[in-house]
Design an enzyme around this catalytic site. Structure first.
Site, PDB file in Angstrom:
ATOM      1  N   LEU A   1       0.847  -1.206   0.000  1.00  0.00           N
ATOM      2  CA  LEU A   1       0.000   0.000   0.000  1.00  0.00           C
ATOM      3  C   LEU A   1       0.879   1.252   0.000  1.00  0.00           C
ATOM      4  CD1 LEU A   1      -2.508  -1.370   2.653  1.00  0.00           C
ATOM      5  CD2 LEU A   1      -2.916  -1.178   0.194  1.00  0.00           C
ATOM      6  N   GLY A   2       1.941   1.200  -0.785  1.00  0.00           N
ATOM      7  CA  GLY A   2       2.839   2.349  -0.915  1.00  0.00           C
ATOM      8  C   GLY A   2       2.233   3.396  -1.843  1.00  0.00           C
TER       9      GLY A   2
ATOM     10  N   LYS B   1       4.762  -3.623 -20.580  1.00  0.00           N
ATOM     11  CA  LYS B   1       5.113  -2.511 -19.681  1.00  0.00           C
ATOM     12  C   LYS B   1       6.612  -2.213 -19.752  1.00  0.00           C
ATOM     13  CE  LYS B   1       4.583   0.647 -16.515  1.00  0.00           C
ATOM     14  NZ  LYS B   1       5.568   0.614 -15.516  1.00  0.00           N
TER      15      LYS B   1
ATOM     16  N   HIS C   1       7.128  -0.244 -22.812  1.00  0.00           N
ATOM     17  CA  HIS C   1       6.595   1.100 -22.506  1.00  0.00           C
ATOM     18  C   HIS C   1       7.648   1.913 -21.759  1.00  0.00           C
ATOM     19  CE1 HIS C   1       4.848   3.732 -19.395  1.00  0.00           C
ATOM     20  NE2 HIS C   1       3.866   3.997 -20.243  1.00  0.00           N
TER      21      HIS C   1
ATOM     22  N   GLU D   1       9.686   5.262 -22.651  1.00  0.00           N
ATOM     23  CA  GLU D   1       9.713   6.378 -21.680  1.00  0.00           C
ATOM     24  C   GLU D   1      11.146   6.911 -21.514  1.00  0.00           C
ATOM     25  OE1 GLU D   1       7.369   5.516 -18.041  1.00  0.00           O
ATOM     26  OE2 GLU D   1       9.265   5.769 -16.993  1.00  0.00           O
TER      27      GLU D   1
HETATM   28  O1  LIG Z   1       6.952   2.417 -14.359  1.00  0.00           O
HETATM   29  C1  LIG Z   1       7.189   3.570 -14.089  1.00  0.00           C
HETATM   30  C2  LIG Z   1       6.701   4.679 -14.928  1.00  0.00           C
HETATM   31  O2  LIG Z   1       6.075   4.221 -16.078  1.00  0.00           O
HETATM   32  C3  LIG Z   1       8.023   3.821 -12.894  1.00  0.00           C
HETATM   33  O3  LIG Z   1       8.012   5.128 -12.467  1.00  0.00           O
HETATM   34  C4  LIG Z   1       9.395   3.263 -13.085  1.00  0.00           C
HETATM   35  O4  LIG Z   1       9.895   2.826 -11.863  1.00  0.00           O
HETATM   36  C5  LIG Z   1      10.396   4.210 -13.677  1.00  0.00           C
HETATM   37  O5  LIG Z   1      11.521   3.475 -14.075  1.00  0.00           O
HETATM   38  P1  LIG Z   1      13.009   3.932 -13.801  1.00  0.00           P
HETATM   39  O6  LIG Z   1      13.158   4.013 -12.286  1.00  0.00           O
HETATM   40  O7  LIG Z   1      13.863   2.862 -14.375  1.00  0.00           O
HETATM   41  O8  LIG Z   1      13.199   5.287 -14.442  1.00  0.00           O
END
Ligand SMILES: O=C(CO)[C@H](O)[C@H](O)COP(=O)(O)O
Length: 291
Positions: free
Chosen positions: A8-9, A164, A167, A171
């Protein structure tokens, strides 16, 4: 429906709230008793009516493994475990097999949305059998964003975390591209208001995105990012994306470079650039800077 939620973080706590707002019953367990509804995993399992669905939202790796192991001991045939953390997709098949041996189903789910998910909904990418996914569907519907998109049954067990992972690789590369453009704009004298250039890009441009909106938020808080150090950690998914690219012989130059840029951010003085400087000096007598 009734859901057991473990962890529950920042993510799990808000997810509990969003699922409750949709009218479902959520019983949450966390090692921090201030956050938890029950005091142990056993109490969580005993509080749910069979067949149960238990969603695990704890850090990837050892914490997820021990939670899955413990749930495997406590749950009954017909129950389903969902791993909603950022687990490596190769762990999913192992977890699914371990639980299947006890008649327990398994669904892996990549969750994106961060601290904004409570208000905006969470993008969900899940993998598993149609039967197991159907059991969890009311929870997916409660968590996903409003609208037609934002959730997908990506394939069999592992497909959710694989989607994911990719994804997150995207990102990395998108963030790196915004960051490089921002540094170049800051460098030249001719551009006098970089923050307003970024803000202007939020409408009408080819590169508008939520990450761009967040970059503008960050520049509004600290116009030249002077209060931050140029240091970026990584949680694993970028590395796993690059490893999957190598396994499949798929070229990922942008994502790989953005991962390596984070490694470089952790060095105060680059050892490899010492070697470059030394070699230029050896072969061409080029000047070096000394410590
Ligand atoms: O899943 C996420 C966003 O989509 C998380 O914020 C993820 O932990 C980010 O990854 P990293 O710490 O490698 O930058």
């Amino acid at each position: 429906m009734e859901l057991g939620l473990v962890g529950l973080g920042k993510m799990g706590g808000n997810m509990r709230e969003r699922i409750r707002r949709a009218g479902h019953t959520v019983i949450g367990y966390d090692r921090n008793p201030d956050l938890a509804d029950v005091h142990s995993l056993r109490e969580l399992v005993d509080s749910l009516q069979a067949p149960r669905v238990v969603w695990v939202m704890v850090p990837a790796g050892a914490a997820t493994q021990s939670t899955v192991d413990e749930l495997g001991e406590l749950l009954s045939p017909g129950d389903v475990v969902v791993d909603g953390g950022n687990s490596r997709w190769t762990d999913d098949e192992k977890h699914a097999d371990e639980l299947a041996a006890k008649g327990i189903g398994f669904v892996d789910c990549g969750v994106s949305g961060g601290v904004w998910g409570l208000a905006n909904g969470y993008a969900l990418m899940y993998g598993g059998s149609a039967e197991d996914v159907a059991r969890v569907q009311p929870v997916f519907d409660a968590l996903k964003p409003e609208g037609d998109f934002g959730s997908v049954h990506a394939g069999k067990v592992g497909a959710g975390h694989f989607a994911k992972m990719v994804h997150n690789g995207i990102e990395y590369a998108m963030m790196q591209a915004y960051a490089e453009g921002w540094e170049l704009l800051e460098k030249v004298d001719s551009v006098t208001d970089v923050r307003e250039v970024f803000r202007s890009w939020q409408e009408g441009t080819v590169i508008r995105s939520w990450l761009l909106d967040l970059a503008v938020n960050a520049l509004d808080e600290d116009e030249h990012l002077e209060r931050l150090r140029g240091f970026a950690q990584d949680s694993g998914e970028g590395r796993w994306t690059v490893e999957a690219a190598i396994d499949n012989a798929v070229p990922l130059p942008a994502i790989t470079a953005s991962l390596f840029a984070r490694f470089a951010s952790r060095q105060d003085d680059s050892p490899q650039m010492k070697m470059i400087a030394a070699l230029r000096n050896q072969f061409g007598g080029h000047a070096v800077e000394k410590n």
